[in-house]
Design a protein around this motif. Sequence first.
Motif, PDB file in Angstrom:
ATOM      1  N   ARG A  21       0.840  -1.213   0.000  1.00  0.00           N
ATOM      2  CA  ARG A  21       0.000   0.000   0.000  1.00  0.00           C
ATOM      3  C   ARG A  21       0.870   1.257   0.000  1.00  0.00           C
ATOM      4  N   ILE A  22       1.972   1.202   0.746  1.00  0.00           N
ATOM      5  CA  ILE A  22       2.880   2.369   0.753  1.00  0.00           C
ATOM      6  C   ILE A  22       3.472   2.564  -0.643  1.00  0.00           C
ATOM      7  N   LEU A  23       3.900   1.449  -1.225  1.00  0.00           N
ATOM      8  CA  LEU A  23       4.476   1.531  -2.568  1.00  0.00           C
ATOM      9  C   LEU A  23       3.443   2.055  -3.568  1.00  0.00           C
ATOM     10  N   ALA A  24       2.218   1.549  -3.455  1.00  0.00           N
ATOM     11  CA  ALA A  24       1.158   2.003  -4.373  1.00  0.00           C
ATOM     12  C   ALA A  24       0.930   3.500  -4.223  1.00  0.00           C
ATOM     13  N   ALA A  25       1.007   4.004  -2.986  1.00  0.00           N
ATOM     14  CA  ALA A  25       0.795   5.443  -2.765  1.00  0.00           C
ATOM     15  C   ALA A  25       1.898   6.257  -3.448  1.00  0.00           C
ATOM     16  N   PHE A  26       3.134   5.784  -3.374  1.00  0.00           N
ATOM     17  CA  PHE A  26       4.236   6.494  -4.044  1.00  0.00           C
ATOM     18  C   PHE A  26       4.088   6.443  -5.565  1.00  0.00           C
ATOM     19  N   LEU A  27       3.692   5.283  -6.069  1.00  0.00           N
ATOM     20  CA  LEU A  27       3.548   5.154  -7.525  1.00  0.00           C
ATOM     21  C   LEU A  27       2.442   6.084  -8.017  1.00  0.00           C
ATOM     22  N   GLU A  28       1.360   6.129  -7.258  1.00  0.00           N
ATOM     23  CA  GLU A  28       0.227   6.980  -7.627  1.00  0.00           C
ATOM     24  C   GLU A  28       0.633   8.455  -7.608  1.00  0.00           C
ATOM     25  N   ALA A  29       1.512   8.822  -6.660  1.00  0.00           N
ATOM     26  CA  ALA A  29       1.921  10.226  -6.528  1.00  0.00           C
ATOM     27  C   ALA A  29       2.849  10.652  -7.675  1.00  0.00           C
ATOM     28  N   GLY A  30       3.449   9.695  -8.349  1.00  0.00           N
ATOM     29  CA  GLY A  30       4.343  10.024  -9.469  1.00  0.00           C
ATOM     30  C   GLY A  30       5.498  10.897  -9.010  1.00  0.00           C
ATOM     31  N   ASP A  31       5.625  12.098  -9.608  1.00  0.00           N
ATOM     32  CA  ASP A  31       6.747  12.993  -9.298  1.00  0.00           C
ATOM     33  C   ASP A  31       6.525  13.821  -8.032  1.00  0.00           C
ATOM     34  N   ARG A  32       5.334  13.718  -7.481  1.00  0.00           N
ATOM     35  CA  ARG A  32       4.981  14.540  -6.319  1.00  0.00           C
ATOM     36  C   ARG A  32       5.631  13.985  -5.046  1.00  0.00           C
ATOM     37  N   TYR A  33       6.038  14.872  -4.177  1.00  0.00           N
ATOM     38  CA  TYR A  33       6.523  14.443  -2.857  1.00  0.00           C
ATOM     39  C   TYR A  33       5.327  14.043  -1.994  1.00  0.00           C
ATOM     40  N   VAL A  34       5.510  13.010  -1.202  1.00  0.00           N
ATOM     41  CA  VAL A  34       4.447  12.579  -0.293  1.00  0.00           C
ATOM     42  C   VAL A  34       4.993  12.714   1.115  1.00  0.00           C
ATOM     43  N   SER A  35       4.257  13.420   1.958  1.00  0.00           N
ATOM     44  CA  SER A  35       4.782  13.640   3.314  1.00  0.00           C
ATOM     45  C   SER A  35       4.459  12.447   4.212  1.00  0.00           C
ATOM     46  N   GLY A  36       5.266  12.298   5.244  1.00  0.00           N
ATOM     47  CA  GLY A  36       5.046  11.230   6.222  1.00  0.00           C
ATOM     48  C   GLY A  36       3.661  11.345   6.845  1.00  0.00           C
ATOM     49  N   SER A  37       3.214  12.599   7.121  1.00  0.00           N
ATOM     50  CA  SER A  37       1.909  12.726   7.789  1.00  0.00           C
ATOM     51  C   SER A  37       0.775  12.352   6.827  1.00  0.00           C
ATOM     52  N   GLU A  38       0.924  12.704   5.547  1.00  0.00           N
ATOM     53  CA  GLU A  38      -0.109  12.305   4.569  1.00  0.00           C
ATOM     54  C   GLU A  38      -0.233  10.778   4.528  1.00  0.00           C
ATOM     55  N   LEU A  39       0.931  10.114   4.431  1.00  0.00           N
ATOM     56  CA  LEU A  39       0.913   8.644   4.376  1.00  0.00           C
ATOM     57  C   LEU A  39       0.326   8.064   5.653  1.00  0.00           C
ATOM     58  N   SER A  40       0.748   8.646   6.776  1.00  0.00           N
ATOM     59  CA  SER A  40       0.298   8.074   8.036  1.00  0.00           C
ATOM     60  C   SER A  40      -1.218   8.247   8.190  1.00  0.00           C
ATOM     61  N   GLN A  41      -1.766   9.364   7.708  1.00  0.00           N
ATOM     62  CA  GLN A  41      -3.233   9.540   7.759  1.00  0.00           C
ATOM     63  C   GLN A  41      -3.936   8.576   6.813  1.00  0.00           C
ATOM     64  N   ARG A  42      -3.416   8.501   5.586  1.00  0.00           N
ATOM     65  CA  ARG A  42      -4.079   7.661   4.586  1.00  0.00           C
ATOM     66  C   ARG A  42      -4.072   6.193   4.961  1.00  0.00           C
ATOM     67  N   LEU A  43      -2.938   5.758   5.545  1.00  0.00           N
ATOM     68  CA  LEU A  43      -2.773   4.318   5.771  1.00  0.00           C
ATOM     69  C   LEU A  43      -3.003   3.920   7.230  1.00  0.00           C
ATOM     70  N   GLY A  44      -3.224   4.916   8.074  1.00  0.00           N
ATOM     71  CA  GLY A  44      -3.477   4.599   9.488  1.00  0.00           C
ATOM     72  C   GLY A  44      -2.276   3.988  10.180  1.00  0.00           C
ATOM     73  N   LEU A  45      -1.084   4.478   9.830  1.00  0.00           N
ATOM     74  CA  LEU A  45       0.143   3.931  10.431  1.00  0.00           C
ATOM     75  C   LEU A  45       0.913   5.066  11.101  1.00  0.00           C
ATOM     76  N   THR A  46       1.774   4.685  12.038  1.00  0.00           N
ATOM     77  CA  THR A  46       2.609   5.727  12.642  1.00  0.00           C
ATOM     78  C   THR A  46       3.677   6.140  11.637  1.00  0.00           C
ATOM     79  N   ARG A  47       4.235   7.325  11.863  1.00  0.00           N
ATOM     80  CA  ARG A  47       5.290   7.792  10.950  1.00  0.00           C
ATOM     81  C   ARG A  47       6.525   6.915  11.062  1.00  0.00           C
ATOM     82  N   THR A  48       6.744   6.364  12.274  1.00  0.00           N
ATOM     83  CA  THR A  48       7.902   5.475  12.433  1.00  0.00           C
ATOM     84  C   THR A  48       7.706   4.217  11.588  1.00  0.00           C
ATOM     85  N   ALA A  49       6.496   3.684  11.615  1.00  0.00           N
ATOM     86  CA  ALA A  49       6.218   2.466  10.832  1.00  0.00           C
ATOM     87  C   ALA A  49       6.440   2.759   9.347  1.00  0.00           C
TER      88      ALA A  49
END
Length: 347
Positions: A21-49
Amino acid sequence: MKMQERAPQTWTDMDDPVRDRILAAFLEAGDRYVSGSELSQRLGLTRTAIWKHIQALSDLGFVFAAAPRRGYRLQSAPDLLLAPLLYRQLPQGAQFGRHVVWLPEVDSTNAIAAQLAAKGAPHGTVVTALVQNGGRGRRGRAWFSPQGGLWMSLILRRPLPLAKAHELTLLTSVAVHRAVRRQTDLPLAIKWPNDLLCRGRKVCGILAEIRAEGETVEHAVLGIGLNTNIPDTDFPSDIREIATSLLVESGRPVSHLQLVGELFRELEPMYDALARGEDSFAAVADEWRAHSATLGQRVRVQTGHRVLTGLAERLDDDGVLHLRCDDGTSVAIHSGDVLWPNSSAGA
Ligand code: BTN
């Protein structure tokens, strides 16, 4: 990391859905930067995870650019058959490759796939590994499976008449032939029933393991071993005489992702037609014959415990090989192996 020792409890047991799911989020974002907080909200994971998963992906060869306050951007991805990468190679609605269990090292992808199939893994699930330590070949032989090759098993679960099961491997040889020819201009030939040879040496083997209820195939595990990017020096000397790789023959590595994408694109419609009861092999039998390394040759064929010698006269539209034996009789062979000229057991 060795994961095959423990039998899976459920069919998803060996998946890594969070990584995917993390990889899919990066692929979907393409050239865009994805922040740790965006990922953590979308995937329900801690930033450390999330950070740990990014590290693990980097260890696999993914390259991320990091920018303060902006997060991460995926710069490049390795040629690994991970679900989100393979997904991009598949046509819409494809079932083959919808679920992928990717493992660095296993005994045999067929063995894992059989376990997952028994636990209910869906039709089209793929099990693939970088290395197999106990790769299985036909007739109980070992299959040399070092890093660089393409080792995968596909779980097929459409009911199929048992009498049609042998066509599955013949169809697969045609589909692999097509897929490899799209990637390379190497001269490939099909040795009956389903080995692929390049300049007389083996580059691909297919092992279908079938679970049948009465006269119906309940599910099949279709194992495909393709010597893709294995350097010459990695082949042990005894195997080097009878096997080769696409890299050795063409001098160029092939992309596993593109190859498997092409292969599934070819194979899935053939398999679906077979499962619908159509004469699927008959539709490609001329293509098989055109690339045959067996027809017109004097061969030795092992079928059951018998070894027959004669001229491989023809292959009919059901995939049955007709051998003109030395005593003049004609024998129809439904399943068996053409032995290598100087071998007592075949390869
Ligand atoms: C043959 O003997 O020609 C068949 C070889 C099949 C090898 C493949 S590699 C992936 C899958 N896992 C296995 O253990 N065997 C098959």
